[in-house]
Design a protein around this motif. Structure first.
Motif, PDB file in Angstrom:
ATOM      1  N   VAL A  67       9.159  -1.556  38.046  1.00  0.00           N
ATOM      2  CA  VAL A  67       8.917  -0.608  39.133  1.00  0.00           C
ATOM      3  C   VAL A  67       8.008   0.461  38.566  1.00  0.00           C
ATOM      4  O   VAL A  67       8.438   1.307  37.777  1.00  0.00           O
ATOM      5  CB  VAL A  67      10.234  -0.010  39.664  1.00  0.00           C
ATOM      6  CG1 VAL A  67       9.958   1.004  40.759  1.00  0.00           C
ATOM      7  CG2 VAL A  67      11.156  -1.115  40.184  1.00  0.00           C
ATOM      8  N   LEU A 116       9.652  -9.449  39.079  1.00  0.00           N
ATOM      9  CA  LEU A 116       9.346  -8.659  40.260  1.00  0.00           C
ATOM     10  C   LEU A 116       8.536  -7.426  39.865  1.00  0.00           C
ATOM     11  O   LEU A 116       8.853  -6.760  38.873  1.00  0.00           O
ATOM     12  CB  LEU A 116      10.660  -8.236  40.921  1.00  0.00           C
ATOM     13  CG  LEU A 116      10.620  -7.380  42.167  1.00  0.00           C
ATOM     14  CD1 LEU A 116       9.987  -8.143  43.330  1.00  0.00           C
ATOM     15  CD2 LEU A 116      12.041  -6.938  42.538  1.00  0.00           C
ATOM     16  N   CYS A 117       7.480  -7.105  40.625  1.00  0.00           N
ATOM     17  CA  CYS A 117       6.663  -5.910  40.382  1.00  0.00           C
ATOM     18  C   CYS A 117       6.577  -5.089  41.668  1.00  0.00           C
ATOM     19  O   CYS A 117       5.954  -5.526  42.635  1.00  0.00           O
ATOM     20  CB  CYS A 117       5.260  -6.287  39.914  1.00  0.00           C
ATOM     21  SG  CYS A 117       5.174  -6.997  38.270  1.00  0.00           S
ATOM     22  N   LEU A 118       7.197  -3.906  41.658  1.00  0.00           N
ATOM     23  CA  LEU A 118       7.195  -3.016  42.809  1.00  0.00           C
ATOM     24  C   LEU A 118       6.619  -1.664  42.433  1.00  0.00           C
ATOM     25  O   LEU A 118       6.463  -1.343  41.258  1.00  0.00           O
ATOM     26  CB  LEU A 118       8.628  -2.814  43.338  1.00  0.00           C
ATOM     27  CG  LEU A 118       9.398  -4.056  43.777  1.00  0.00           C
ATOM     28  CD1 LEU A 118      10.822  -3.661  44.148  1.00  0.00           C
ATOM     29  CD2 LEU A 118       8.706  -4.754  44.946  1.00  0.00           C
ATOM     30  N   ARG A 119       6.357  -0.850  43.460  1.00  0.00           N
ATOM     31  CA  ARG A 119       5.912   0.522  43.217  1.00  0.00           C
ATOM     32  C   ARG A 119       7.111   1.462  43.122  1.00  0.00           C
ATOM     33  O   ARG A 119       8.199   1.168  43.616  1.00  0.00           O
ATOM     34  CB  ARG A 119       4.996   0.993  44.351  1.00  0.00           C
ATOM     35  CG  ARG A 119       3.643   0.305  44.384  1.00  0.00           C
ATOM     36  CD  ARG A 119       2.938   0.576  45.697  1.00  0.00           C
ATOM     37  NE  ARG A 119       3.699   0.038  46.812  1.00  0.00           N
ATOM     38  CZ  ARG A 119       3.635   0.515  48.049  1.00  0.00           C
ATOM     39  NH1 ARG A 119       2.855   1.541  48.328  1.00  0.00           N
ATOM     40  NH2 ARG A 119       4.353  -0.036  49.017  1.00  0.00           N
ATOM     41  N   GLY A 171      14.414  -1.081  48.060  1.00  0.00           N
ATOM     42  CA  GLY A 171      14.973  -2.198  48.803  1.00  0.00           C
ATOM     43  C   GLY A 171      16.173  -1.733  49.609  1.00  0.00           C
ATOM     44  O   GLY A 171      16.376  -0.536  49.837  1.00  0.00           O
ATOM     45  N   SER A 192       1.266  -1.656  42.865  1.00  0.00           N
ATOM     46  CA  SER A 192       1.845  -1.277  41.584  1.00  0.00           C
ATOM     47  C   SER A 192       0.803  -1.459  40.477  1.00  0.00           C
ATOM     48  O   SER A 192      -0.301  -1.941  40.719  1.00  0.00           O
ATOM     49  CB  SER A 192       3.096  -2.111  41.288  1.00  0.00           C
ATOM     50  OG  SER A 192       2.785  -3.492  41.227  1.00  0.00           O
ATOM     51  N   THR A 225       9.928  -4.828  50.989  1.00  0.00           N
ATOM     52  CA  THR A 225      10.509  -4.676  49.658  1.00  0.00           C
ATOM     53  C   THR A 225      11.759  -5.529  49.510  1.00  0.00           C
ATOM     54  O   THR A 225      11.951  -6.188  48.480  1.00  0.00           O
ATOM     55  CB  THR A 225      10.827  -3.196  49.380  1.00  0.00           C
ATOM     56  OG1 THR A 225       9.626  -2.430  49.465  1.00  0.00           O
ATOM     57  CG2 THR A 225      11.425  -3.025  47.994  1.00  0.00           C
ATOM     58  N   SER A 266      10.699  -9.039  48.904  1.00  0.00           N
ATOM     59  CA  SER A 266      10.215  -9.231  47.526  1.00  0.00           C
ATOM     60  C   SER A 266      11.387  -9.391  46.565  1.00  0.00           C
ATOM     61  O   SER A 266      11.390 -10.296  45.715  1.00  0.00           O
ATOM     62  CB  SER A 266       9.351  -8.041  47.101  1.00  0.00           C
ATOM     63  OG  SER A 266       8.235  -7.883  47.941  1.00  0.00           O
ATOM     64  N   THR A 277       4.891  -9.735  43.604  1.00  0.00           N
ATOM     65  CA  THR A 277       4.468  -8.340  43.715  1.00  0.00           C
ATOM     66  C   THR A 277       4.216  -8.001  45.174  1.00  0.00           C
ATOM     67  O   THR A 277       4.005  -8.878  46.011  1.00  0.00           O
ATOM     68  CB  THR A 277       3.219  -8.069  42.856  1.00  0.00           C
ATOM     69  OG1 THR A 277       2.987  -6.652  42.775  1.00  0.00           O
ATOM     70  CG2 THR A 277       1.982  -8.749  43.425  1.00  0.00           C
ATOM     71  N   GLU A 278       4.232  -6.711  45.453  1.00  0.00           N
ATOM     72  CA  GLU A 278       4.174  -6.225  46.832  1.00  0.00           C
ATOM     73  C   GLU A 278       2.971  -5.311  47.006  1.00  0.00           C
ATOM     74  O   GLU A 278       2.599  -4.577  46.092  1.00  0.00           O
ATOM     75  CB  GLU A 278       5.466  -5.451  47.117  1.00  0.00           C
ATOM     76  CG  GLU A 278       5.506  -4.709  48.428  1.00  0.00           C
ATOM     77  CD  GLU A 278       6.657  -3.715  48.463  1.00  0.00           C
ATOM     78  OE1 GLU A 278       7.734  -4.105  48.932  1.00  0.00           O
ATOM     79  OE2 GLU A 278       6.477  -2.563  48.013  1.00  0.00           O
TER      80      GLU A 278
END
Length: 551
Positions: free
Chosen positions: A264, A88-91, A107, A277, A69, A72, A294-295
């Motif tokens: 997020v 940025l695209c995270l969960r 993060g 995500s 994270t 990213s 994205t992660e």
């Protein structure tokens, strides 16, 4: 050295409407949730999807930490420093790990998304709404049984459990309906964590509100007395569930410590769910930015595989580049070095433990056809000699990054390497298995090609459930393997790059609304337990309302 929460509190955040304006979002497209977070109305975005997708994945996770994270976040900030319009695209974090053993998921260091405390706790209420929708269906199933059972639902074949967003092993298997006839029928039941809910997967894979409503209706809750599937639509719960979830579908807009935009949104775990995500966030980001970072959760054998085989198929996504995160510490751990000794220089351990990284890189290239580079998240104890030894072994670029300590500035070399990859044509995505094959063949192809297993075995119950699912017409769905995250095998102690092992499927679950089936491997649980010393023991709130101990 400042803690993550202290660093986050020092950040002078931008008002969320300023962040939205940078993305050219109109006021009608943004619904603020306070000053620093907002929902984006994706239904009002008219742009075409143009942004190139960069996937950030990692080696098999270790107690030493890898920093997927943070990488990213650091990469997105570095791309912005290079003048690129990046998103940025995270969960979203689950409160199970937050109060359990993992901590938050915003993060860390100087590569974080903020407001950190909000994101790690109640945020915009998405998890609560998903749990409520899920448990509404559970309540309506039991209510249907209580009031005559017109659908002839077999109480011994109800597949729909309840959920709660907390690690609680005591709820894995329970009995409900105790206390006499007024309290319904006595039957066995259980709880999963919200991240494992099919509703979570549906929210993450639905393209719009109409698709969400359609998917909810397709959920199979169990079998009737003739062994026919009974759906959520037949129970009559889908409409009310859609009402609860209608606002959840909008991506949550926040920012990095450096004021750059981030979505997020969605929170499935990659070890027990599909680990990515939401599609709405990814698609919206592709409309709003030139580069989408994205992660995918845990190691590339889990999150990246499910990103390619489930999310990319559902959303017609073609990633252009993959960043595989590693650390010298995690590589040495995979060579058998004890955790207290990971900071000691050990070139031999780097050479031995690199097999885990090499296996992931090979899979990303050979199985999925992607162009890959390695982001080496550098720790203070790493030596130049260890890094040089790793570079000699890895057949793709290894880029050292110090974003944890230096933010975007520490990831500029990584950003430059990614930008060079983005100049190349987007490679054609390949998959680990064909959708038209039998589920047995899909599982075997995935196990052999990605996990390097020699065979797949099935419990009698899993085989029976598989036969019921196929007979009911659910034959061409992707598979989502619930497997421990620490190893390519189902044995979490088998570090490095094991091969020739057996993948045993203990349980099969149909997620018809999400559009896949879940294969539970080995001893994997969809309701985690708390560790002996949960993170909750160190948390407190002072008289001024300041949170202490959140990480």
């Amino acid at each position: 050295m400042l803690s993550d929460i202290e660093i986050a509190r020092q950040c002078k955040m931008r008002e969320i409407d300023e962040v939205a304006k940078d993305l050219s979002l109109a006021a009608t497209e943004v619904e603020p949730y306070g000053r620093y977070k907002a929902k984006v109305n994706v239904g009002k975005l008219s742009q075409e999807r143009q942004g190139k997708v960069v996937l950030v994945t990692a080696v098999s996770p270790t107690p030493a930490g890898e920093g997927k994270t943070t990488t990213s976040v650091g990469l997105a900030d570095a791309l912005a420093l290079r003048g690129k319009k990046a998103m940025l695209c995270l969960r979203e974090p689950s409160m199970g790990p937050v109060f359990g053993m993992k901590g938050g998921a915003a993060g860390g260091g100087y590569a974080q998304v903020v407001p950190m405390e909000d994101i790690n706790l109640n945020f915009t209420g998405d998890f609560a709404a998903i749990a409520l929708a899920h448990n509404l269906l559970a309540a309506m199933i039991d209510n249907h049984l209580h009031h005559g059972n017109e659908l002839r639902l077999d109480a011994r074949q109800i597949w729909w459990k309840r959920v709660v967003d907390m690690n609680d092993r005591a709820l894995r298997q329970i009995s409900v309906g105790l206390g006499g006839p007024l309290n319904g029928f006595v039957r066995e039941d259980g709880f999963d964590i919200v991240a494992a809910s099919e509703i979570m997967a549906i929210v993450c894979l639905a393209s719009d509100l109409a698709d969400l409503r359609s998917r909810l209706g397709k959920i199979v809750v169990g079998l009737d007395l003739d062994k026919n599937p009974v759906t959520c639509e037949q129970i009559g719960a889908a409409g009310a569930m859609a009402v609860i979830l209608k606002d959840v579908l909008g991506p949550n807009l926040v920012q990095t410590l450096e004021g750059n935009p981030a979505f997020v949104h969605g929170g499935p775990f990659a070890n027990i769910a599909h680990g990515c995500s939401t599609l709405t966030a990814t698609h919206a980001a592709q409309k709003l930015a030139d580069i989408v970072v994205t992660e995918a959760g845990f190691g590339a054998d889990l999150g990246a595989e499910k990103f390619f085989d489930i999310k990319c198929r559902a959303g017609q996504i073609q990633p252009t580049a993959v960043v595989c995160v590693a650390t010298i510490r995690s590589i040495k751990y995979n060579a058998g070095v004890a955790r207290p000794d990971l900071d000691q220089p050990n070139i031999e351990a780097v050479q031995a433990g690199a097999v885990n990284l090499l296996r992931h890189v090979e899979n990303l290239q050979e199985v999925f056809g992607q162009q890959v580079l390695v982001a080496l998240n550098r720790f203070a104890a790493d030596t130049d000699e260890e890094i040089a030894a790793l570079r000699e072994l890895v057949p793709v670029p290894v880029v050292v990054s110090t974003h944890f300590a230096n933010g975007g500035e520490g990831a500029l070399e990584l950003a430059d390497a990614v930008l060079e990859m983005l100049e190349a044509p987007t490679p054609e995505l390949r998959h680990a298995y064909e959708l038209t094959d039998s589920y047995e063949q899909k599982a075997l192809d995935l196990a052999k090609r990605v996990y390097r297993a020699s065979e797949v075995t099935w419990s009698p119950g899993a085989k029976r459930r598989l036969g019921i699912i196929a007979a009911a017409g659910y034959e061409n769905l992707p598979i989502c393997v619930a497997k421990n995250q620490y190893s390519f095998s189902a044995d979490p102690k088998a570090l490095g790059a094991p091969s020739g092992h057996t993948l045993h499927i203990r349980e099969v679950r149909l997620s018809a609304g999400a559009g896949f089936i879940v294969l539970v491997a080995g001893d994997m649980m969809t309701m985690p337990g708390l560790p002996k010393q949960p993170a909750a023991l160190g948390m407190e709130v002072d008289a001024d309302g300041n949170i202490i101990g959140l990480s």
